[in-house]
Structures are given as C-alpha cells and as structure tokens.
Write a protein that holds these residues in place. Structure first.
Motif, PDB file in Angstrom:
ATOM      1  N   ALA A 250       2.727   1.643  -3.621  1.00 37.31           N
ATOM      2  CA  ALA A 250       1.775   2.028  -4.572  1.00 37.31           C
ATOM      3  C   ALA A 250       1.303   3.620  -4.562  1.00 37.31           C
ATOM      4  O   ALA A 250       1.415   4.150  -5.421  1.00 37.31           O
ATOM      5  N   GLU A 251       0.821   3.979  -3.316  1.00 35.42           N
ATOM      6  CA  GLU A 251       0.366   5.197  -3.111  1.00 35.42           C
ATOM      7  C   GLU A 251       1.656   6.380  -3.215  1.00 35.42           C
ATOM      8  O   GLU A 251       1.561   7.283  -3.900  1.00 35.42           O
TER       9      GLU A 251
ATOM     10  N   ALA B 265       2.552   6.342  -7.288  1.00 34.93           N
ATOM     11  CA  ALA B 265       1.403   7.099  -7.779  1.00 34.93           C
ATOM     12  C   ALA B 265       1.327   8.708  -7.702  1.00 34.93           C
ATOM     13  O   ALA B 265       0.871   9.455  -8.511  1.00 34.93           O
ATOM     14  N   ASN B 266       1.553   9.098  -6.525  1.00 39.11           N
ATOM     15  CA  ASN B 266       1.742  10.359  -6.061  1.00 39.11           C
ATOM     16  C   ASN B 266       2.902  11.171  -6.265  1.00 39.11           C
ATOM     17  O   ASN B 266       2.980  12.270  -5.813  1.00 39.11           O
TER      18      ASN B 266
ATOM     19  N   LEU C 265      -6.050   2.332  -8.242  1.00 40.51           N
ATOM     20  CA  LEU C 265      -5.763   4.085  -8.287  1.00 40.51           C
ATOM     21  C   LEU C 265      -6.259   4.384  -9.716  1.00 40.51           C
ATOM     22  O   LEU C 265      -6.063   5.713 -10.079  1.00 40.51           O
ATOM     23  N   ASP C 266      -6.843   3.606 -10.523  1.00 37.05           N
ATOM     24  CA  ASP C 266      -7.213   4.023 -11.878  1.00 37.05           C
ATOM     25  C   ASP C 266      -6.107   4.274 -12.682  1.00 37.05           C
ATOM     26  O   ASP C 266      -6.001   5.280 -13.566  1.00 37.05           O
ATOM     27  N   ILE C 267      -4.863   3.643 -12.642  1.00 39.78           N
ATOM     28  CA  ILE C 267      -3.665   3.849 -13.164  1.00 39.78           C
ATOM     29  C   ILE C 267      -3.734   2.661 -14.392  1.00 39.78           C
ATOM     30  O   ILE C 267      -3.782   1.493 -14.182  1.00 39.78           O
TER      31      ILE C 267
ATOM     32  N   LEU D 107      -0.877  10.344 -11.394  1.00 39.95           N
ATOM     33  CA  LEU D 107      -2.544  10.507 -11.032  1.00 39.95           C
ATOM     34  C   LEU D 107      -2.634  11.687 -12.224  1.00 39.95           C
ATOM     35  O   LEU D 107      -3.759  11.636 -12.689  1.00 39.95           O
TER      36      LEU D 107
ATOM     37  N   GLN E  89      -3.125  -3.091  -6.639  1.00 39.53           N
ATOM     38  CA  GLN E  89      -3.304  -1.974  -5.754  1.00 39.53           C
ATOM     39  C   GLN E  89      -3.211  -0.530  -6.869  1.00 39.53           C
ATOM     40  O   GLN E  89      -3.990   0.357  -6.619  1.00 39.53           O
ATOM     41  N   VAL E  90      -2.160  -0.824  -7.717  1.00 39.42           N
ATOM     42  CA  VAL E  90      -2.043   0.240  -8.462  1.00 39.42           C
ATOM     43  C   VAL E  90      -3.076   0.441  -9.558  1.00 39.42           C
ATOM     44  O   VAL E  90      -3.618   1.577  -9.592  1.00 39.42           O
ATOM     45  N   GLN E  91      -3.839  -0.546 -10.011  1.00 36.05           N
ATOM     46  CA  GLN E  91      -4.989  -0.401 -10.910  1.00 36.05           C
ATOM     47  C   GLN E  91      -6.255   0.076  -9.925  1.00 36.05           C
ATOM     48  O   GLN E  91      -6.891   0.649 -10.746  1.00 36.05           O
TER      49      GLN E  91
ATOM     50  N   SER F 264       0.875  -1.144   0.182  1.00 37.06           N
ATOM     51  CA  SER F 264       0.123  -0.008   0.025  1.00 37.06           C
ATOM     52  C   SER F 264       0.854   1.235   0.055  1.00 37.06           C
ATOM     53  O   SER F 264       0.410   2.275  -0.794  1.00 37.06           O
TER      54      SER F 264
END
Length: 149
Positions: free
Chosen positions: A46-47, A50-51, A116-118, A67, A112-114, A43
């Motif tokens: 991935a967060e 992505a950020n 996040l709509d990636i 994102l 987990q990445v998916q 977690s």
C-alpha cells in the motif's frame, strides 16, 4: 503479494453487467495475494504504490505520486498473478492464497489504502469481472513484495 499497476486517465470494473468500481485520474491496481502474505506485505504494498512517483510534474517528469496529485485507485483482486506457467500449458495456481485467506487480506489492503486518504474503488472479490481502462502514457509497472522483479 503482487501487483500490476497502470497509470490511467479512467478505469472501471463491471460484474454481471453492473459497474462496481470506477475512477478518473489515478492508478488501476490488479492485486494478487500469495498464500503466505500477511499484514507486513499489505503495509509495504500500500505504501509503495501510494508513493510511486509516476505522475508528471510541471516539467513533464515523473516526479509526483498518487498522494501528490490526490489521485484515485481502483483495486481489483486477481489471483491469476500467481499463475505458474513454467510447466505444461495450463497455469498452476498453488501459490495463490485460497479465497478464504485472500478475501480478508484484499479488504485489509483496501482499508490500508483508504487510511492514506486515497479515494478508492474496487472490483467484486471472486466475481467474473470486466475491466476497462485508458492507460495514460502508457505506464505499467509490476511489483512483488518478495522483490523478485
């Protein structure tokens, strides 16, 4: 968990001469899984990835995340990120998760990445792969869930 993250304008991975994953603008993530990694590390990683604000805004400053730009991520498993080269000349991999532990965690990370709509693409776990990329910048970062670098 460790990751080498490269901002790319394109990246692809092949196994047995067949392209198994390919992206355009986004991040190539080489992902190493430690023997003691679990859901918390997945977690966090991935967060964090992505950020990360590593993409240019309208002023040319790195202020936008994956994102923000609706970029893509190519995720490739790489146990050699846990290679210990401090002794001798051959790296030791005793802290890397064994395949039977690492593979489900690798797939959990992808999920987990998916979530996040990636848009994601992947390598083939455990296969001998070739990765090609155009590093944009170049921008290359290292992340470790134990925050040692």
């Amino acid at each position: 968990m460790r990751a080498v993250i490269q901002r790319v304008s394109r990246a692809a991975v092949t196994a047995d001469g067949v392209t198994v994953g390919e992206i355009a603008d986004g991040l190539l993530v080489l992902l190493g899984i430690h023997a003691e990694d679990g859901d918390a590390e997945i977690s966090w990683m991935a967060e964090k990835i992505a950020n990360l604000r590593v993409f240019a805004d309208n002023d040319g400053k790195m202020n936008l995340s994956l994102l923000d730009i609706a970029g893509e991520m190519l995720i490739v498993s790489q146990f050699t990120l846990y290679g210990d080269c401090r002794k001798g000349r051959r790296p030791g991999y005793s802290t890397a998760a064994p395949p039977e532990t690492a593979e489900p965690l690798y797939h959990k990370f992808i999920t987990q990445v998916q979530a996040l709509d990636i848009k994601t693409a992947t390598g083939q776990f455990g296969a001998m792969m070739q990765v090609t990329l155009t590093n944009d910048g170049p921008v290359t970062l290292l992340l470790d869930s134990d925050k040692i670098f």
